[in-house]
Design a protein around this motif. Structure first.
Motif, PDB file in Angstrom:
ATOM      1  N   VAL A  75     -53.789  22.059  19.820  1.00 46.72           N
ATOM      2  CA  VAL A  75     -53.094  21.994  18.537  1.00 46.72           C
ATOM      3  C   VAL A  75     -53.422  23.254  17.739  1.00 46.72           C
ATOM      4  O   VAL A  75     -54.506  23.810  17.867  1.00 46.72           O
ATOM      5  CB  VAL A  75     -53.463  20.717  17.741  1.00 46.72           C
ATOM      6  CG1 VAL A  75     -53.050  19.472  18.491  1.00 46.72           C
ATOM      7  CG2 VAL A  75     -54.934  20.657  17.420  1.00 46.72           C
ATOM      8  N   ASP A 126     -46.918  23.222  10.933  1.00 41.22           N
ATOM      9  CA  ASP A 126     -46.971  24.688  11.060  1.00 41.22           C
ATOM     10  C   ASP A 126     -45.757  25.366  10.431  1.00 41.22           C
ATOM     11  O   ASP A 126     -45.512  26.545  10.649  1.00 41.22           O
ATOM     12  CB  ASP A 126     -47.123  25.098  12.525  1.00 41.22           C
ATOM     13  CG  ASP A 126     -45.989  24.582  13.408  1.00 41.22           C
ATOM     14  OD1 ASP A 126     -45.053  23.926  12.877  1.00 41.22           O
ATOM     15  OD2 ASP A 126     -46.039  24.830  14.622  1.00 41.22           O
ATOM     16  N   MET A 184     -46.642  15.806  10.604  1.00 41.02           N
ATOM     17  CA  MET A 184     -47.310  16.525  11.693  1.00 41.02           C
ATOM     18  C   MET A 184     -46.345  17.510  12.353  1.00 41.02           C
ATOM     19  O   MET A 184     -46.714  18.643  12.648  1.00 41.02           O
ATOM     20  CB  MET A 184     -47.855  15.525  12.726  1.00 41.02           C
ATOM     21  CG  MET A 184     -48.578  16.179  13.878  1.00 41.02           C
ATOM     22  SD  MET A 184     -49.916  17.291  13.371  1.00 41.02           S
ATOM     23  CE  MET A 184     -51.001  16.147  12.565  1.00 41.02           C
ATOM     24  N   GLU A 198     -51.897  22.357  12.486  1.00 44.51           N
ATOM     25  CA  GLU A 198     -51.780  20.969  12.947  1.00 44.51           C
ATOM     26  C   GLU A 198     -53.122  20.245  12.849  1.00 44.51           C
ATOM     27  O   GLU A 198     -53.174  19.078  12.450  1.00 44.51           O
ATOM     28  CB  GLU A 198     -51.240  20.926  14.382  1.00 44.51           C
ATOM     29  CG  GLU A 198     -49.778  21.331  14.458  1.00 44.51           C
ATOM     30  CD  GLU A 198     -49.313  21.638  15.868  1.00 44.51           C
ATOM     31  OE1 GLU A 198     -48.101  21.451  16.115  1.00 44.51           O
ATOM     32  OE2 GLU A 198     -50.119  22.065  16.713  1.00 44.51           O
ATOM     33  N   ALA A 230     -48.572  16.488  17.549  1.00 39.55           N
ATOM     34  CA  ALA A 230     -49.226  17.801  17.461  1.00 39.55           C
ATOM     35  C   ALA A 230     -49.332  18.462  18.830  1.00 39.55           C
ATOM     36  O   ALA A 230     -49.133  19.669  18.961  1.00 39.55           O
ATOM     37  CB  ALA A 230     -50.611  17.648  16.840  1.00 39.55           C
ATOM     38  N   GLU A 247     -41.445  18.574  19.598  1.00 43.59           N
ATOM     39  CA  GLU A 247     -41.882  17.681  18.525  1.00 43.59           C
ATOM     40  C   GLU A 247     -40.726  16.775  18.097  1.00 43.59           C
ATOM     41  O   GLU A 247     -40.902  15.574  17.883  1.00 43.59           O
ATOM     42  CB  GLU A 247     -42.391  18.491  17.326  1.00 43.59           C
ATOM     43  CG  GLU A 247     -43.678  19.227  17.615  1.00 43.59           C
ATOM     44  CD  GLU A 247     -44.031  20.253  16.554  1.00 43.59           C
ATOM     45  OE1 GLU A 247     -45.237  20.425  16.304  1.00 43.59           O
ATOM     46  OE2 GLU A 247     -43.113  20.884  15.970  1.00 43.59           O
TER      47      GLU A 247
END
Length: 188
Positions: free
Chosen positions: A171, A82, A78, A175, A159, A89
């Motif tokens: 998100v 991107d 996750m 994601e 996310a 994150e």
């Protein structure tokens, strides 16, 4: 003399019988204690508190180390959904690692950090999905739902950490696509 011999013999047989019974009881208590400890560790690592699910995972011989991986892989995927890992994150992943006791298991945070520098090979996600599909076939619908909810809540948390578009708790499309792909692993 014969009665004395028979009495001793009877006591010996009784002693053997009760020794064997005591040994079985001790062995059962030991197994129950191990199961309790394994359930507690699985709950701590996974966040799952449904006794039926935890007992099923123990019965399937899912160890806490395996559970940490089962929950960790989707979180890492996750974070990279991107194509880059945001600092927020990464922070969420370290929080998860701390919750899962990675440091206590001897993994140096620097090693973990290096694992987070490069996007994982696609084969990791593929293997995770295959494992989850196989595991889910062994679980009842309520057990599967409980496991899915825990994994997906943690994945959604990763996310949402970066904030999607302009950092506003949404998100990104990538994601969301990863959330959908992860969720697909829980369908049988």
């Amino acid at each position: 003399m014969d009665s004395e011999f028979l009495e001793k013999r009877n006591r010996s047989l009784e002693d053997i019988f009760f020794y064997e019974q005591d040994r079985r009881i001790i062995e059962q208590r030991k197994k129950l204690q191990q199961m309790k400890e394994t359930k507690e560790n699985l709950a701590k690592i996974s966040g799952i508190h449904d006794d039926a699910v935890l007992e099923k995972l123990v019965a399937l011989n899912i160890r806490p180390e395996t559970m940490a991986t089962l929950i960790g892989v989707p979180l890492i995927e996750m974070a990279w959904a991107d194509g880059k890992m945001d600092a927020k994150e990464r922070k969420k992943l370290f929080e998860y690692a701390e919750k899962a006791g990675v440091r206590k298991k001897g993994m140096d945070p620097k090693i973990m950090s290096s694992l987070l520098k490069c996007k994982p090979d696609p084969s990791l996600l593929k293997a995770w999905k295959q494992y989850m599909r196989t595991l889910c076939k062994q679980l009842s619908e309520p057990e599967r739902k409980s496991l899915r909810e825990e994994v997906m809540a943690d994945a959604r948390s990763i996310a949402e950490a970066a904030g999607g578009i302009l950092g506003y708790g949404t998100v990104s499309a990538e994601e969301q696509a990863m959330l959908n792909e992860l969720e697909s692993a829980f369908r049988t």
